[in-house]
Design a protein around this motif. Structure first.
Motif, mmCIF file in Angstrom:
data_model
loop_
_atom_site.group_PDB
_atom_site.id
_atom_site.type_symbol
_atom_site.label_atom_id
_atom_site.label_comp_id
_atom_site.label_asym_id
_atom_site.label_seq_id
_atom_site.Cartn_x
_atom_site.Cartn_y
_atom_site.Cartn_z
ATOM 1 N N GLN A 222 0.795 -1.222 0.000
ATOM 2 C CA GLN A 222 0.000 0.000 0.000
ATOM 3 C C GLN A 222 0.834 1.283 0.000
ATOM 4 O O GLN A 222 0.331 2.356 -0.312
ATOM 5 C CB GLN A 222 -0.953 0.002 1.204
ATOM 6 N N LEU A 225 0.702 2.565 -3.588
ATOM 7 C CA LEU A 225 -0.592 2.727 -4.256
ATOM 8 C C LEU A 225 -1.362 3.889 -3.638
ATOM 9 O O LEU A 225 -0.878 4.567 -2.759
ATOM 10 C CB LEU A 225 -1.400 1.425 -4.143
ATOM 11 N N GLY A 229 -4.889 4.345 -7.960
ATOM 12 C CA GLY A 229 -5.870 3.274 -7.951
ATOM 13 C C GLY A 229 -7.280 3.733 -8.279
ATOM 14 O O GLY A 229 -8.173 2.909 -8.463
ATOM 15 N N ASP A 230 -7.491 5.044 -8.355
ATOM 16 C CA ASP A 230 -8.807 5.599 -8.689
ATOM 17 C C ASP A 230 -9.130 5.304 -10.152
ATOM 18 O O ASP A 230 -8.301 5.541 -11.039
ATOM 19 C CB ASP A 230 -8.801 7.103 -8.438
ATOM 20 N N SER A 231 -10.346 4.812 -10.429
ATOM 21 C CA SER A 231 -10.710 4.440 -11.801
ATOM 22 C C SER A 231 -10.672 5.643 -12.737
ATOM 23 O O SER A 231 -10.348 5.514 -13.929
ATOM 24 C CB SER A 231 -12.102 3.798 -11.829
ATOM 25 N N MET A 234 -7.115 6.097 -13.562
ATOM 26 C CA MET A 234 -6.726 4.957 -14.378
ATOM 27 C C MET A 234 -7.161 5.154 -15.827
ATOM 28 O O MET A 234 -6.394 4.910 -16.776
ATOM 29 C CB MET A 234 -7.376 3.688 -13.805
ATOM 30 N N ILE A 314 -8.558 -5.301 -2.497
ATOM 31 C CA ILE A 314 -8.253 -4.074 -3.222
ATOM 32 C C ILE A 314 -6.758 -3.956 -3.506
ATOM 33 O O ILE A 314 -6.342 -3.607 -4.616
ATOM 34 C CB ILE A 314 -8.742 -2.836 -2.431
ATOM 35 N N THR A 315 -5.942 -4.249 -2.517
ATOM 36 C CA THR A 315 -4.492 -4.146 -2.689
ATOM 37 C C THR A 315 -3.997 -5.107 -3.758
ATOM 38 O O THR A 315 -3.201 -4.740 -4.636
ATOM 39 C CB THR A 315 -3.773 -4.424 -1.358
ATOM 40 N N LEU A 318 -5.015 -3.782 -7.206
ATOM 41 C CA LEU A 318 -4.271 -2.609 -7.655
ATOM 42 C C LEU A 318 -2.848 -2.961 -8.098
ATOM 43 O O LEU A 318 -2.253 -2.253 -8.909
ATOM 44 C CB LEU A 318 -4.231 -1.549 -6.552
ATOM 45 N N ILE A 321 -3.534 -4.912 -11.736
ATOM 46 C CA ILE A 321 -4.049 -4.120 -12.870
ATOM 47 C C ILE A 321 -2.930 -3.637 -13.808
ATOM 48 O O ILE A 321 -2.980 -3.905 -15.015
ATOM 49 C CB ILE A 321 -4.918 -2.957 -12.370
#
Length: 459
Positions: A222, A225, A229-231, A234, A314-315, A318, A321
């Motif tokens: 983390q 990140l 990580g926000d869409s 992204m 979530i981690t 991220l 991705i």
């Protein structure tokens, strides 16, 4: 007289099909809502909301393909990276699914299968997540589109549904243990299908001390990140990268970046209208089912969205991705350009995380294999998916031979296996598939259950 009535019925049915999905979808959902006991006003409002959501998806999809299609084509020509299947997102594929003329048949087949399995005590999962029935239905729709055989289409959805409900039962203990959700199972194929790969891989990695005893933690990951990580961010970064690789000038690069950022914000909002429309029907279906199965041990089957907010999930997502984007470029045989469904990678890794009990190193390795399978299977089925989208009225203005794909539909390994069996020499492949499922069923319901009982007695 009967022939005239039958012909009148067929003419009426054809009329609604010709009206297109934005009209047919509200009619189908209204009927489903009435069957489950909703008032006509509630049922109609649910159907109309879904119709509006579908119209919104069409607009966003057209906007996305208009902008990214030519850029992706130019990128392919300049870099010689052959990624001509655009990931348009699971919401778009769901819209295609719900717009199919045989969707009503498949939805009732899935519901009936769940009820029959519950009555026969062959499953404990009561799947009230009507919305995610589309994951099971799309397999049958794609089989029907390829084979033009409605029985094969229904058969494919039937096998998919049965295996899904059993996977939900078998994975329920890890859901309860890791996420702390007793009495809940997750019959969402977008999460469950990863276990087809994750279970054998986890067994292998447990034999390797480096992976089994890894101390790489969430806190370690983390640190790197957060903002990225926000869409929205992204989408901006991906749009800028595609524009740059396409050789666009600065102005067009910036325009494409903002456009792609907008798409990743708008698609979830349009998709949310689908879920909003189906919520009253899902609640009515839950009440109806509970009234029919009083006094039974039941796992309430919920959308996997209830667990994807977990920090481990979530981690892991991220981290995976950006690695998936890089892998897409170099993975042999891949044609999919990852985009819209990068936002739902948490769904694809959620049960992987639960299976490994949060071992981050194993999560990353297994997660990358899962996403590689999504790219391969998505590449293989992109032409069929594109043809189906066009058949339900979605115009793909990509300005070339661009296809569409997704990390949903038959890109998921469980769904792809069933699709392949029912479209490639089904007289041979379907019996083999059924034997394999029967063997897995026997192992988990008999042998593994016995082993667990022995271990509990020792303790």
């Amino acid at each position: 007289m009967w022939s005239q009535i039958g012909q009148g019925f067929m003419n009426g049915f054809q009329f609604f099909i010709n009206c297109g999905a934005t009209v047919m979808l509200p009619v189908i959902i209204t009927i489903v809502g009435l069957i489950f006991g909703l008032k006509i006003t509630q049922a109609f409002k649910s159907g109309l909301t879904l119709g509006i959501g579908f119209a919104g998806i069409k607009l966003v999809l057209d906007f996305m393909t208009t902008n990214v299609g030519p850029a992706a084509k130019a990128m392919v020509e300049r870099t010689h990276v052959h990624l001509n299947a655009l990931d348009v997102g699971w919401g778009s594929i769901a819209a295609v699914t719900w717009a199919s003329p045989i969707i009503a048949i498949l939805i009732f087949v899935i519901l009936l299968i769940n009820i029959v399995l519950l009555v026969l005590k062959l499953t404990h999962t009561l799947d009230v997540d009507i919305w995610n029935y589309h994951h099971m239905a799309i397999v049958g729709i794609m089989v029907y589109f390829v084979t033009h055989n409605v029985f094969l289409g229904v058969g494919a959805t039937t096998v998919t549904a049965i295996f899904t409900f059993k996977l939900s039962d078998w994975s329920q203990p890890i859901v309860e243990k890791f996420f702390g959700m007793p009495g809940v199972s997750l019959p969402t194929i977008s999460a469950l299908s990863s276990l087809v790969i994750a279970v054998p891989m986890n067994w292998v990695l447990d034999k390797i001390p480096f992976f089994k005893n890894s101390k790489f933690t969430i806190k370690d990951a983390q640190k790197y990140l957060g903002f990225f990580g926000d869409s929205m961010i992204m989408g901006l970064i991906i749009g800028l990268a595609i524009g740059g690789l396409a050789g666009y000038d600065l102005q067009k690069v910036l325009q494409l970046g903002v456009s792609m950022s907008a798409v990743l914000v708008l698609i979830p909002k349009m998709t949310a209208m689908f879920m909003e429309g189906l919520m009253p029907i899902s609640s009515a279906a839950q009440k109806w089912s509970q009234n029919k199965f009083k006094g039974r041990k039941l796992f309430i089957g919920l959308d996997a969205a209830v667990v994807v907010g977990n920090p481990d999930v979530i981690t892991t997502a991220l981290i995976i991705i950006p690695l998936t984007i890089a892998m897409a470029i170099f993975l042999p045989g891949n044609r999919v350009l990852p985009f819209a469904d990068l936002a739902v990678v948490p769904f694809r890794v959620a049960l992987v995380v639960a299976l490994t009990n949060g071992n981050l190193l194993k999560n990353i390795v297994i997660g990358l294999v899962v996403t590689a399978s999504l790219l391969w299977c998505g590449s293989a089925t992109a032409p069929v998916l594109t043809a189906i989208a066009k058949s339900v009225g979605i115009k793909l203005t990509t300005g070339g031979s661009m296809l569409i794909s997704s990390f949903a539909a038959t890109s998921m390994i469980q769904s792809f296996i069933v699709y392949f069996a029912f479209t490639y020499h089904p007289e041979i492949c379907v019996p083999i598939l059924l034997l394999v499922i029967a063997g897995i069923w026997y192992y988990y319901d008999k042998i593994k259950k016995i082993n667990v009982s022995i271990d509990e007695n020792k303790n």
